[in-house]
Design a protein around this motif. Structure first.
Motif, PDB file in Angstrom:
ATOM      1  N   PHE A  83     -24.624  40.551  13.908  1.00  0.00           N
ATOM      2  CA  PHE A  83     -23.726  41.475  14.611  1.00  0.00           C
ATOM      3  C   PHE A  83     -23.688  41.217  16.127  1.00  0.00           C
ATOM      4  O   PHE A  83     -23.088  41.971  16.867  1.00  0.00           O
ATOM      5  CB  PHE A  83     -24.148  42.926  14.347  1.00  0.00           C
ATOM      6  N   TYR A  84     -24.384  40.166  16.568  1.00  0.00           N
ATOM      7  CA  TYR A  84     -24.473  39.893  18.014  1.00  0.00           C
ATOM      8  C   TYR A  84     -23.794  38.566  18.348  1.00  0.00           C
ATOM      9  O   TYR A  84     -24.388  37.499  18.193  1.00  0.00           O
ATOM     10  CB  TYR A  84     -25.947  39.829  18.448  1.00  0.00           C
ATOM     11  N   PRO A  85     -22.530  38.621  18.815  1.00  0.00           N
ATOM     12  CA  PRO A  85     -21.849  37.374  19.173  1.00  0.00           C
ATOM     13  C   PRO A  85     -22.639  36.565  20.211  1.00  0.00           C
ATOM     14  O   PRO A  85     -22.661  35.349  20.151  1.00  0.00           O
ATOM     15  CB  PRO A  85     -20.523  37.846  19.757  1.00  0.00           C
ATOM     16  N   ARG A  86     -23.255  37.241  21.165  1.00  0.00           N
ATOM     17  CA  ARG A  86     -24.117  36.533  22.099  1.00  0.00           C
ATOM     18  C   ARG A  86     -25.527  37.102  21.970  1.00  0.00           C
ATOM     19  O   ARG A  86     -25.710  38.323  22.059  1.00  0.00           O
ATOM     20  CB  ARG A  86     -23.608  36.676  23.544  1.00  0.00           C
TER      21      ARG A  86
ATOM     22  N   ALA B 197     -23.114  43.079  21.380  1.00  0.00           N
ATOM     23  CA  ALA B 197     -22.902  43.215  19.938  1.00  0.00           C
ATOM     24  C   ALA B 197     -21.574  43.885  19.656  1.00  0.00           C
ATOM     25  O   ALA B 197     -20.922  44.407  20.553  1.00  0.00           O
ATOM     26  CB  ALA B 197     -24.034  44.057  19.351  1.00  0.00           C
ATOM     27  N   VAL B 198     -21.214  43.876  18.402  1.00  0.00           N
ATOM     28  CA  VAL B 198     -20.037  44.636  17.978  1.00  0.00           C
ATOM     29  C   VAL B 198     -20.427  46.116  17.985  1.00  0.00           C
ATOM     30  O   VAL B 198     -21.590  46.450  18.185  1.00  0.00           O
ATOM     31  CB  VAL B 198     -19.545  44.193  16.580  1.00  0.00           C
ATOM     32  N   THR B 199     -19.455  46.983  17.758  1.00  0.00           N
ATOM     33  CA  THR B 199     -19.736  48.421  17.809  1.00  0.00           C
ATOM     34  C   THR B 199     -20.531  48.857  16.560  1.00  0.00           C
ATOM     35  O   THR B 199     -20.443  48.221  15.518  1.00  0.00           O
ATOM     36  CB  THR B 199     -18.402  49.196  17.931  1.00  0.00           C
ATOM     37  N   GLY B 200     -21.360  49.903  16.698  1.00  0.00           N
ATOM     38  CA  GLY B 200     -22.097  50.382  15.522  1.00  0.00           C
ATOM     39  C   GLY B 200     -23.558  50.725  15.782  1.00  0.00           C
ATOM     40  O   GLY B 200     -24.313  50.945  14.836  1.00  0.00           O
ATOM     41  N   GLY B 201     -23.979  50.751  17.046  1.00  0.00           N
ATOM     42  CA  GLY B 201     -25.376  51.078  17.363  1.00  0.00           C
ATOM     43  C   GLY B 201     -26.217  49.857  17.689  1.00  0.00           C
ATOM     44  O   GLY B 201     -27.415  49.969  17.962  1.00  0.00           O
ATOM     45  N   PHE B 202     -25.599  48.683  17.656  1.00  0.00           N
ATOM     46  CA  PHE B 202     -26.338  47.434  17.850  1.00  0.00           C
ATOM     47  C   PHE B 202     -26.721  47.200  19.307  1.00  0.00           C
ATOM     48  O   PHE B 202     -27.760  46.620  19.599  1.00  0.00           O
ATOM     49  CB  PHE B 202     -25.518  46.240  17.347  1.00  0.00           C
ATOM     50  N   ASN B 203     -25.843  47.648  20.233  1.00  0.00           N
ATOM     51  CA  ASN B 203     -26.150  47.407  21.648  1.00  0.00           C
ATOM     52  C   ASN B 203     -27.402  48.184  22.058  1.00  0.00           C
ATOM     53  O   ASN B 203     -28.278  47.644  22.728  1.00  0.00           O
ATOM     54  CB  ASN B 203     -24.944  47.762  22.528  1.00  0.00           C
TER      55      ASN B 203
END
Ligand SMILES: Cc1cc2nc3c(=O)[nH]c(=O)nc-3n(C[C@H](O)[C@H](O)[C@H](O)COP(=O)(O)OP(=O)(O)OC[C@H]3O[C@@H](n4cnc5c(N)ncnc54)[C@H](O)[C@@H]3O)c2cc1C
Length: 400
Positions: free
Chosen positions: A63-66, A376-382
């Protein structure tokens, strides 16, 4: 006692302070604003999407592009299950929603803020607000932190300033390489007859591709007043953040609204035609989409809505299916998703030791959170990246 200075009173800074051993260190947080944890406050629409119920680090890093490569080892040490346990131990139960996003049961970000404020109060952590850090200098074994409230000395620095370009300059001046900041997680602005007058129309599973970048994503899709949004768009915007910035947000996409090939769609069309020859095309219910959208598809295909389905020519059917399964749309510009702007770019990950989030260039200097080139994409990952990185820093310092 040795002095730790945490620069930035946000998610990463507070989680780190909450896990540090106060018996070993004097801990001070410097925050430029008059209030701390402001982004946590507004996060998740005021509910704070604390983490995502994905407990396998290998799956999680997707879920983490970078940062996906670097975070794997970090998540093997502290992952969403640990976050949930951490809050549970502090009597803050979290709940997992259907899409695995995880929120405090109270549905209020203030619960998360209060938990952190409690923790740092118990640990006697000093918080200095309206204290803007201007520069940092290495002074023998220590660091001199120059701020709007005067100079501070630190044995250890924890740098968690979020995505502020001004604060990235401070670490750049200390020798770190900064990858240019570009927006990530945005929606597409599109003016097209097909999308006009039907905002709110959604698709359970659509496919979007950007042919010029040879990339595609699938997932729920939403027609908005200004174009397209929804998880499929947000995912592709995050993964292609750098390329789309280079294209100045002008590019063509191809959308398959029903995630079925033209051949499969044609088969369904023909079957329906055989069993319902007298139905008008406008009233035909062949695919799992709303009647309004179907009628839009038929109209933009220049087919009369009142025509009997048995009289639809092969060419007309092809036109309808092309618009449904291979619609080309021109994106011109982007919009922010629910004010949830996330930036790609930041401190170059090659210069960070991911065992403990320390700088490879500066001794006793740690960096975590959005200031790094991780998003990250949205959803609590950041937030999860912030918690995990900050936890590693605290473990490292507690073990010294
Ligand atoms: C509207 C919105 C909603 C969001 N919702 C979610 C969500 O629900 N779930 C999720 O996972 N992510 C969410 N995000 C992303 C998430 O908020 C960030 O990834 C996260 O806050 C990053 O934490 P951080 O500690 O690195 O930075 P921040 O939380 O931004 O904290 C950095 C702090 O450093 C301070 N600072 C900066 N420079 C200086 C300086 N020179 N001197 C002193 N202080 C300084 C800043 O004022 C700030 O308080 C959301 C983002 C936004 C904008």
């Amino acid at each position: 006692m040795k002095q730790i200075i945490i620069i930035g009173g946000g998610a990463a800074g507070f989680f780190c302070a909450s896990n540090l051993d106060e018996k070993k260190y004097n801990i001070t947080i410097l925050e430029q604003n008059s209030d701390v944890l402001q982004k946590v406050k507004i996060s998740g629409g005021g509910r704070c999407n604390v983490t995502h119920a994905c407990f396998d680090p290998r799956e999680l890093v997707q879920f983490y592009p970078r940062g996906h490569k670097e975070l794997l080892s970090v998540f093997t040490k502290f992952q969403p299950g640990d976050t949930m346990e951490w809050f549970d131990h502090r009597n803050v139960p979290l709940k997992i929603e259907n899409d695995n996003r995880t929120f405090p049961e109270s549905n209020s970000s203030q619960t998360i803020i209060n938990t952190f404020l409690n923790e740092i109060q118990n640990k006697n952590v000093e918080v200095k607000t309206k204290c803007s850090v201007k520069a940092i200098e290495k002074k023998d074994e220590k660091y001199l932190v120059m701020t709007s409230l005067g100079d501070f000395e630190a044995d250890y620095i924890i740098y968690t300033t979020g995505s502020s370009p001004k604060s990235l300059k401070i670490v750049e001046n200390l020798g770190h390489k900064i990858i240019d900041l570009v927006p990530s997680l945005f929606t597409f602005n599109i003016k097209d007859e097909l999308l006009q007058d039907i905002p709110g129309t959604s698709f359970e599973n659509a496919e979007i591709s950007i042919p010029s970048l040879k990339t595609e994503e699938s997932g729920p899709l939403l027609i908005t007043h200004w174009g397209l949004s929804g998880p499929a768009v947000l995912k592709i915007s995050a993964w292609e953040a750098l390329s789309l910035s280079k294209l100045k947000y002008n590019f063509e996409i191809e959308v398959n609204f029903i995630s079925r090939s033209i051949d499969e769609a044609e088969e369904s069309f023909q079957n329906f035609k055989q069993s319902n020859p007298k139905k008008t095309i406008g009233q035909a219910k062949i695919f799992d989409i709303t009647n309004r959208f179907w009628q839009k598809i038929v109209s933009v295909s220049k087919v009369d809505l009142n025509k009997q389905i048995s009289n639809i020519s092969g060419k007309e059917m092809q036109m309808i299916l092309e618009n449904l399964c291979r619609k080309k749309l021109k994106v011109s510009g982007k919009s922010t998703f629910k004010d949830e702007f996330v930036t790609a770019g930041g401190v170059d990950l090659k210069e960070i030791n991911f065992k403990n989030m320390s700088s490879k260039l500066l001794p006793n200097f740690y960096i975590a959170g959005e200031v790094l080139n991780i998003d990250a994409v949205t959803g609590g990952f950041n937030f999860q990246a912030c918690w995990s990185e900050a936890w590693l820093i605290a473990q490292d310092l507690n073990g010294l």
